[in-house]
Design an enzyme around this catalytic site. Structure first.
Site: not given
Length: 173
Positions: A107-108, A111
């Site tokens: 994933d980028d 969070d």
């Protein structure tokens, strides 16, 4: 949890703009770390943010099997309940022995960790890698490149456009 709409100012609390060049360098740096851990049977991109880094990482590692797990958690303005829109294919699940062993999840960004926890439940033995990590989600990730503060909003290159910036002497912030 009720949806919270974020203003542009809240989203940009601590702005971290990332160019295409920088993102590509960061993905290659992630791959260098992952190369020491593999080999991997397949790459699983968490969409949509994980598509670009997954393509770069898969190319650099020489992995030809790329799958997606599609989870919706928020758009560019609000966060809501998680929803799995598409799981991994039966073929990919079989490569990972049903638990994800030998699979690489990409994933980028991690969070708050909500998406990461959901993916960990689905593929508990997979290796989870992100380019960027925030403190709340960091414990869920096995490998990442850059940690940013929780209040930082990352502006990815696919979410921005080039525009004129007036010189500071003209009152630009």
């Amino acid at each position: 949890m009720a949806d919270k709409t974020l203003s542009a100012e809240e989203r940009a609390g601590r702005a971290f703009p990332v160019s295409w060049d920088q993102f590509h360098r960061d993905c290659r740096a992630l791959t260098w770390r992952l190369n020491e851990i593999g080999p991997f049977h397949a790459v699983v991109a968490i969409t949509r943010g994980g598509l670009v880094p997954a393509a770069i990482v898969a190319r650099e590692l020489g992995v030809r099997v790329i799958d997606t797990i599609c989870i919706a958690s928020y758009d560019h303005t609000k966060q809501g309940e998680l929803q799995v829109l598409k799981g991994i294919s039966a073929d990919t699940a079989q490569l990972g022995g049903g638990t994800g062993k030998g699979l690489l999840i990409v994933d980028d960004l991690v969070d708050t960790g909500k998406t990461g926890r959901m993916v960990r439940e689905i593929l508990p033995d997979a290796h989870f890698a992100t380019v960027y990590a925030k403190p709340k989600g960091r414990p869920l990730v096995d490998t990442f490149i850059t940690e940013v503060s929780q209040d930082t909003w990352i502006f990815f290159p696919w979410d921005t456009a080039l525009s004129f910036a007036p010189p500071l002497r003209d009152g630009a912030a």
